[in-house]
Design a protein around this motif. Structure first.
Motif, PDB file in Angstrom:
ATOM      1  N   VAL B  81       0.872  -1.177   0.000  1.00 14.86           N
ATOM      2  CA  VAL B  81       0.000   0.000   0.000  1.00 14.86           C
ATOM      3  C   VAL B  81       0.910   1.228   0.000  1.00 14.86           C
ATOM      4  O   VAL B  81       1.716   1.406   0.904  1.00 14.86           O
ATOM      5  CB  VAL B  81      -0.908  -0.002   1.252  1.00 14.86           C
ATOM      6  N   ASP B  82       0.793   2.077  -1.014  1.00 17.17           N
ATOM      7  CA  ASP B  82       1.714   3.216  -1.076  1.00 17.17           C
ATOM      8  C   ASP B  82       1.132   4.461  -0.389  1.00 17.17           C
ATOM      9  O   ASP B  82       0.002   4.453   0.103  1.00 17.17           O
ATOM     10  CB  ASP B  82       2.147   3.496  -2.520  1.00 17.17           C
ATOM     11  N   GLY B  83       1.943   5.518  -0.390  1.00 15.70           N
ATOM     12  CA  GLY B  83       1.579   6.745   0.323  1.00 15.70           C
ATOM     13  C   GLY B  83       0.278   7.358  -0.162  1.00 15.70           C
ATOM     14  O   GLY B  83      -0.496   7.920   0.618  1.00 15.70           O
ATOM     15  N   PHE B  84       0.023   7.250  -1.450  1.00 16.43           N
ATOM     16  CA  PHE B  84      -1.187   7.865  -2.006  1.00 16.43           C
ATOM     17  C   PHE B  84      -2.437   7.129  -1.554  1.00 16.43           C
ATOM     18  O   PHE B  84      -3.466   7.746  -1.266  1.00 16.43           O
ATOM     19  CB  PHE B  84      -1.111   7.917  -3.532  1.00 16.43           C
ATOM     20  N   GLU B  85      -2.320   5.795  -1.476  1.00 18.52           N
ATOM     21  CA  GLU B  85      -3.468   5.025  -1.010  1.00 18.52           C
ATOM     22  C   GLU B  85      -3.736   5.335   0.457  1.00 18.52           C
ATOM     23  O   GLU B  85      -4.879   5.477   0.893  1.00 18.52           O
ATOM     24  CB  GLU B  85      -3.228   3.529  -1.214  1.00 18.52           C
ATOM     25  N   LEU B  86      -2.651   5.479   1.213  1.00 19.31           N
ATOM     26  CA  LEU B  86      -2.783   5.814   2.627  1.00 19.31           C
ATOM     27  C   LEU B  86      -3.429   7.182   2.782  1.00 19.31           C
ATOM     28  O   LEU B  86      -4.297   7.386   3.620  1.00 19.31           O
ATOM     29  CB  LEU B  86      -1.410   5.814   3.307  1.00 19.31           C
ATOM     30  N   LEU B  87      -3.013   8.080   1.945  1.00 21.13           N
ATOM     31  CA  LEU B  87      -3.544   9.439   1.965  1.00 21.13           C
ATOM     32  C   LEU B  87      -5.053   9.420   1.769  1.00 21.13           C
ATOM     33  O   LEU B  87      -5.812  10.070   2.488  1.00 21.13           O
ATOM     34  CB  LEU B  87      -2.880  10.212   0.827  1.00 21.13           C
ATOM     35  N   GLU B  88      -5.450   8.622   0.824  1.00 22.48           N
ATOM     36  CA  GLU B  88      -6.867   8.524   0.495  1.00 22.48           C
ATOM     37  C   GLU B  88      -7.653   7.910   1.650  1.00 22.48           C
ATOM     38  O   GLU B  88      -8.640   8.454   2.112  1.00 22.48           O
ATOM     39  CB  GLU B  88      -6.986   7.640  -0.740  1.00 22.48           C
ATOM     40  N   GLU B 108       5.944  16.541  -9.990  1.00 15.05           N
ATOM     41  CA  GLU B 108       4.744  15.732 -10.245  1.00 15.05           C
ATOM     42  C   GLU B 108       4.242  15.030  -8.985  1.00 15.05           C
ATOM     43  O   GLU B 108       3.068  15.096  -8.641  1.00 15.05           O
ATOM     44  CB  GLU B 108       5.132  14.698 -11.288  1.00 15.05           C
ATOM     45  N   THR B 109       5.179  14.391  -8.278  1.00 15.70           N
ATOM     46  CA  THR B 109       4.807  13.626  -7.085  1.00 15.70           C
ATOM     47  C   THR B 109       4.399  14.548  -5.940  1.00 15.70           C
ATOM     48  O   THR B 109       3.429  14.280  -5.232  1.00 15.70           O
ATOM     49  CB  THR B 109       5.962  12.714  -6.632  1.00 15.70           C
ATOM     50  N   VAL B 110       5.156  15.637  -5.781  1.00 15.74           N
ATOM     51  CA  VAL B 110       4.854  16.576  -4.698  1.00 15.74           C
ATOM     52  C   VAL B 110       3.469  17.186  -4.904  1.00 15.74           C
ATOM     53  O   VAL B 110       2.647  17.203  -3.983  1.00 15.74           O
ATOM     54  CB  VAL B 110       5.924  17.693  -4.605  1.00 15.74           C
ATOM     55  N   VAL B 111       3.219  17.638  -6.111  1.00 24.08           N
ATOM     56  CA  VAL B 111       1.918  18.253  -6.405  1.00 24.08           C
ATOM     57  C   VAL B 111       0.792  17.232  -6.220  1.00 24.08           C
ATOM     58  O   VAL B 111      -0.259  17.545  -5.654  1.00 24.08           O
ATOM     59  CB  VAL B 111       1.914  18.844  -7.842  1.00 24.08           C
ATOM     60  N   LYS B 112       1.044  16.009  -6.671  1.00 28.33           N
ATOM     61  CA  LYS B 112       0.044  14.945  -6.513  1.00 28.33           C
ATOM     62  C   LYS B 112      -0.288  14.755  -5.032  1.00 28.33           C
ATOM     63  O   LYS B 112      -1.448  14.641  -4.651  1.00 28.33           O
ATOM     64  CB  LYS B 112       0.582  13.654  -7.121  1.00 28.33           C
ATOM     65  N   GLY B 113       0.758  14.739  -4.215  1.00 34.77           N
ATOM     66  CA  GLY B 113       0.560  14.558  -2.775  1.00 34.77           C
ATOM     67  C   GLY B 113      -0.277  15.666  -2.167  1.00 34.77           C
ATOM     68  O   GLY B 113      -1.263  15.415  -1.464  1.00 34.77           O
ATOM     69  N   ILE B 114       0.102  16.885  -2.456  1.00 34.15           N
ATOM     70  CA  ILE B 114      -0.620  18.021  -1.883  1.00 34.15           C
ATOM     71  C   ILE B 114      -2.058  18.069  -2.412  1.00 34.15           C
ATOM     72  O   ILE B 114      -3.005  18.294  -1.653  1.00 34.15           O
ATOM     73  CB  ILE B 114       0.124  19.352  -2.168  1.00 34.15           C
ATOM     74  N   ASN B 115      -2.222  17.838  -3.704  1.00 32.55           N
ATOM     75  CA  ASN B 115      -3.567  17.850  -4.287  1.00 32.55           C
ATOM     76  C   ASN B 115      -4.463  16.749  -3.737  1.00 32.55           C
ATOM     77  O   ASN B 115      -5.675  16.887  -3.701  1.00 32.55           O
ATOM     78  CB  ASN B 115      -3.500  17.738  -5.817  1.00 32.55           C
ATOM     79  N   HIS B 116      -3.846  15.654  -3.296  1.00 36.71           N
ATOM     80  CA  HIS B 116      -4.637  14.560  -2.735  1.00 36.71           C
ATOM     81  C   HIS B 116      -4.853  14.716  -1.240  1.00 36.71           C
ATOM     82  O   HIS B 116      -5.373  13.821  -0.590  1.00 36.71           O
ATOM     83  CB  HIS B 116      -3.965  13.212  -3.031  1.00 36.71           C
ATOM     84  N   GLY B 117      -4.439  15.849  -0.702  1.00 35.83           N
ATOM     85  CA  GLY B 117      -4.777  16.139   0.696  1.00 35.83           C
ATOM     86  C   GLY B 117      -3.661  16.024   1.719  1.00 35.83           C
ATOM     87  O   GLY B 117      -3.921  16.116   2.915  1.00 35.83           O
ATOM     88  N   ALA B 118      -2.418  15.835   1.290  1.00 36.07           N
ATOM     89  CA  ALA B 118      -1.323  15.784   2.262  1.00 36.07           C
ATOM     90  C   ALA B 118      -1.148  17.172   2.877  1.00 36.07           C
ATOM     91  O   ALA B 118      -1.209  18.167   2.171  1.00 36.07           O
ATOM     92  CB  ALA B 118      -0.034  15.357   1.583  1.00 36.07           C
ATOM     93  N   CYS B 119      -0.956  17.206   4.190  1.00 41.05           N
ATOM     94  CA  CYS B 119      -0.768  18.500   4.875  1.00 41.05           C
ATOM     95  C   CYS B 119       0.563  19.119   4.493  1.00 41.05           C
ATOM     96  O   CYS B 119       0.722  20.332   4.518  1.00 41.05           O
ATOM     97  CB  CYS B 119      -0.749  18.298   6.384  1.00 41.05           C
ATOM     98  N   ASP B 120       1.511  18.248   4.208  1.00 39.19           N
ATOM     99  CA  ASP B 120       2.838  18.724   3.878  1.00 39.19           C
ATOM    100  C   ASP B 120       3.581  17.618   3.138  1.00 39.19           C
ATOM    101  O   ASP B 120       3.166  16.445   3.166  1.00 39.19           O
ATOM    102  CB  ASP B 120       3.608  19.090   5.165  1.00 39.19           C
ATOM    103  N   TYR B 121       4.659  17.993   2.496  1.00 37.26           N
ATOM    104  CA  TYR B 121       5.467  17.014   1.774  1.00 37.26           C
ATOM    105  C   TYR B 121       6.912  17.334   2.091  1.00 37.26           C
ATOM    106  O   TYR B 121       7.425  18.389   1.698  1.00 37.26           O
ATOM    107  CB  TYR B 121       5.198  17.130   0.265  1.00 37.26           C
TER     108      TYR B 121
END
Lengths: 151, 155
Positions: B81-88, B108-121
């Motif tokens: 399970v990767d970080g994006f799935e965890l984020l979701e 690409e990855t940083v923006v994806k993280g923030i756009n998917h709701g990460a508080c910070d990267y």
């Protein structure tokens, strides 16, 4: 036992590792994190690094041996290895991991193999030097603090 | 209104008085070396750090122990399970702030993280100063997500 000499030898190995680019500033971070609560922290992290990196490198070796050129898988392994290198400040190894991943992206198997041989050599040198360094530190006594060269 | 406001204030005050000590962080990374280094840094910040080397196990841990953690700090690229799935699943499903931590600094990855709701990267290797700031996300998240039970509001 000549503690002064042993300490001097340890300091010399350490300085060499930085001067020759085997280690970078991240290693200073690890040393800063070591304290009375975690007196062997750096030794422990380094030991863990070599244990895990050997396992990863064995996986990469196996993957390279197989006829099927699974560049995706190779890249994933190398990304993991690069992550560990970053965490301990293994600078030369980190550079070679990046080179390997570039070859993966270009699907250049010969490049990958050459790069991996280089990586194995650097891993081996780093391991020898760090093992020697920690051995000296242990002999020198528990209150040994590595002196940081002026930045 | 008075009762609800009082409840809200007591909870916030408790957090602020202890802040940032005692913040309970779940750190997830398949790299045990990184995990060890980050956890000792978190402890030095005064946080309680729990480590987990699998995204899948982390999800199970979070599902079974709701309310046990204040914030999740996760690696991005992990085998199961990767970080994006965890984020979701965590950020959205469990209402917990998630901070991403990775060697991957591609835009690409940083923006994806923030756009998917990460508080910070945060980019590896992370400095202890950066980890000190993650407590702020706990407060911000709670303030943003606090809801007042309408039944408690007195007219």
């Amino acid at each position: 036992m000549d503690y002064v000499n042993i300490r001097r030898q340890a300091a010399s190995i350490r300085k060499g590792l930085f001067d020759q680019g085997y280690l970078d500033e991240q290693f200073y971070q690890l040393e800063d994190l070591q304290d009375d609560a975690s007196p062997n922290f750096v030794d422990e992290v380094v030991t863990l690094f070599f244990r895990d990196s050997l396992r990863l490198m064995a996986n990469i070796d196996q993957a390279l041996d197989k006829c099927a050129k699974d560049f995706n898988k190779l890249d994933v392994y190398m990304q993991q290895l690069k992550g560990s290198c970053t965490s301990i400040g293994a600078s030369k190894m980190k550079t070679e991991c990046t080179a390997f991943r570039d070859y993966c992206r270009d699907e250049n198997i010969e490049g990958c193999m050459r790069s991996f041989q280089k990586l194995k050599r650097e891993h081996s040198v780093l391991r020898q030097k760090l093992e020697s360094y920690f051995q000296q530190l242990r002999q020198a006594g528990p209150i040994e603090c590595a002196t940081r060269p002026s930045k | 209104m008075a009762a609800a406001a009082e409840l809200g204030n007591v909870a916030d005050l408790a957090l602020e008085e202890a802040f940032p000590a005692g913040i309970r962080v779940l750190v997830i990374d398949d790299d045990r070396v990184s995990l060890k280094v980050v956890c000792i840094m978190l402890k030095k910040c005064g946080y309680e750090a729990t480590q987990c080397s699998s995204g899948k196990e982390a999800l199970e841990m979070l599902t079974q122990n709701e309310g046990e953690f204040d914030i999740v700090l996760t690696d991005v690229h992990m085998p199961d399970v990767d970080g994006f799935e965890l984020l979701e699943k965590v950020g959205l499903g469990m209402d917990l702030p998630v901070v991403m931590l990775s060697e991957d600094s591609s835009r690409e990855t940083v923006v994806k993280g923030i756009n998917h709701g990460a508080c910070d990267y945060l980019i590896k290797p992370v400095q202890i100063e950066e980890l000190k700031k993650i407590a702020v996300h706990v407060l911000t998240w709670r303030n943003a997500n606090s809801s007042i039970d309408p039944e408690l509001i007195e007219d």
